[in-house]
Write a protein that holds these residues in place. Structure first.
Motif: not given
Length: 517
Positions: A359-364
């Motif tokens: 999810m962090l990667a998706d937001r970045q």
């Protein structure tokens, strides 16, 4: 050659054997322990009623088995429980399963004939793996169905992964000039009763999740460089006042990976050491959370990986048979060491943590592609003609949908106990299911990180700042660019995307950056 037995197996040795196919042997000490356990059981079991030797199994334990039928009982157990369905476990996961079962047997509490451990060793060294199915075990009386397929292969039946294809067991044994396992006393039950399927897969999950955390830390640093962000959010001073090991470790890695970067800025140089007169600042005073809260987000994920590693290694080095053949106390003890709750709970925790990482990667990724957020790039990091070309636009969809899948897969298996086995197994762990689902979540996360990396190197080239990256992130940039070139014109990127993902999964990032870590 790595020697097993006589000392606990650690995660480094597990990785060398499973992921790097290092050969193994068995220490003389371990062979002695296995032999003594077998000899004790052989002597002790005469004229006694002992579960699983001269009784039926599970709810049929009240039925006595004649001495003449003892060996047939073990063969019947193996064959009847070789009932797996679904996809085959990969050769990697099956190798891990075999190593996990071998290691617990070498502790000398299983009452098995020494030829059992030698045969498993020979098969591992020859990269010959019995075909094991993902669906079957409930993780309570051990991974019964998965380990039954291991036992089926050991007795020379079923099929094997061998030489890049699936082959009949008898042909594999003939090619390797090996003799199938013979039943002596309780080899069938000793192989089936245990947590070795969930544990072997769990060990691989730990290694791959550990690498994911490092990759995510590198990518997070790189996106901060791309934005020329302030570096105080991973400073010693800021993170040192928060008493969490994981947070401090991630911040430390970001400082190490960011060393010599010409893009990260010191806050005091721009905002404190000179008077700021603008009413509206062009650059943000603080970045969005996905950029400046990386230690606080990846920190608990890293702590979860470390705790899962401890549980998995403890389980690999534990006796998880039933009953326990205790020659030292000259007794046999019945209980439930085969119950997989420790592993099941950790697999659920790990997959939740990895889902948050994705999810962090998706937001970045979304930050990179949305000019309203980053303020420095064209829409979708599009280096072509806006409107005519699409840049990274089409590549975002698989990342977003895969994160959604991870979120659904993160529902815990640990709380999904369903009674079975005529209610003998009235509360179970579902540990192997949890381990397999966790593995899928981890593999999905690598896909998401691959898309983020592709977008990030494209953004860096659009800004023309690759020469200012730190040595660590420049290495990452070069690795990605060797596979996925800078582009303006649209093309079908799917194959290249898979290649980037494979590079991430196959690169030993921990080993590459061991000095900084």
């Amino acid at each position: 050659m790595i020697s097993l037995g006589g000392k606990p197996l650690d995660i480094a040795a597990f990785e060398q054997i499973v992921l790097h196919q290092k050969d193994i042997n068995i220490s003389a000490t371990a062979i002695k322990e296995v032999t003594r356990s077998y000899q004790f059981l052989q002597s002790f079991s005469k004229d006694k009623l002992i579960y699983g030797i001269n009784t039926g199994f599970g709810p049929m334990a009240q039925y006595r088995i004649d001495d003449n039928d003892r060996k047939e009982l073990q063969y019947n157990l193996i064959r009847s429980h070789s009932s797996g369905m679904g996809q085959l476990l990969s050769p990697l996961h099956t190798r891990a399963l075999m190593l996990s079962r071998l290691n617990t047997m070498l502790l000398g509490y299983s009452g098995i004939h020494p030829e059992t451990v030698q045969l498993i060793t020979d098969l591992i060294n020859n990269e010959a793996y019995p075909c094991v199915y993902a669906h079957g075990g409930v993780g309570a009386s051990g991974d019964l169905v998965q380990l039954a397929h291991l036992a089926l292969g050991l007795i020379g039946e079923g099929e094997f992964w061998f030489e890049g294809s699936i082959q009949k067991a008898d042909k594999v044994f003939k090619k390797l000039k090996l003799k199938p396992l013979s039943i002596h006393i309780r080899e069938g039950l000793a192989i089936l009763n245990g947590t070795s399927a969930m544990n072997g897969i769990g060990g691989v999950n730990v290694i791959m999740a550990h690498r994911l955390v490092i990759w995510s830390t590198l990518l997070s640093l790189m996106i901060n460089e791309m934005m020329e962000a302030y570096d105080d959010h991973f400073s010693v001073e800021l993170n040192g006042v928060k008493r969490h090991n994981g947070q401090q470790q991630i911040a430390s890695w970001m400082r190490a990976f960011g060393d010599k970067s010409k893009l990260l800025r010191k806050r005091h140089e721009y905002l404190y050491d000179k008077k700021v007169t603008e009413d509206v600042l062009v650059d943000k005073v603080q970045e969005y959370y996905s950029l400046r809260c990386v230690p606080q987000i990846l920190g608990p994920i890293y702590d979860t990986v470390l705790n899962t590693e401890k549980v998995i290694i403890d389980e690999i080095n534990s006796v998880n048979d039933n009953p326990i053949i205790d020659r030292k106390n000259k007794n046999i003890f019945h209980g439930g060491n085969f119950h997989g709750d420790y592993v099941a709970l950790e697999m659920d925790k790990l997959k939740i943590a990895v889902t948050k990482l994705s999810m962090l990667a998706d937001r970045q990724l979304n930050f990179i592609l949305n000019p309203a957020l980053n303020g420095k790039l064209p829409p979708f990091a599009n280096a072509g003609r806006l409107g005519l070309n699409f840049g990274i636009q089409g590549m975002q969809y698989p990342a977003t949908s895969t994160v959604a899948e991870n979120q659904s897969l993160s529902t815990p298996m640990y709380i999904h106990s369903i009674p079975n086995n005529n209610d003998n197994q009235d509360i179970v762990s579902m540990g192997c299911n949890a381990a397999v689902m966790c593995s899928r979540v981890i593999d999905n996360a690598y896909e998401v990180l691959a898309v983020e990396l592709i977008a990030l190197v494209q953004a860096i080239d659009i800004r023309g700042i690759s020469s200012k990256l730190s040595p660590a992130t420049k290495w990452l940039y070069n690795g990605a660019r060797s596979i996925f070139p800078y582009f303006k014109e649209d093309f079908a990127p799917s194959q290249k995307m898979r290649e980037v993902k494979n590079w991430l999964t196959e690169t030993d990032i921990t080993g590459h950056f061991h000095k900084q870590l």
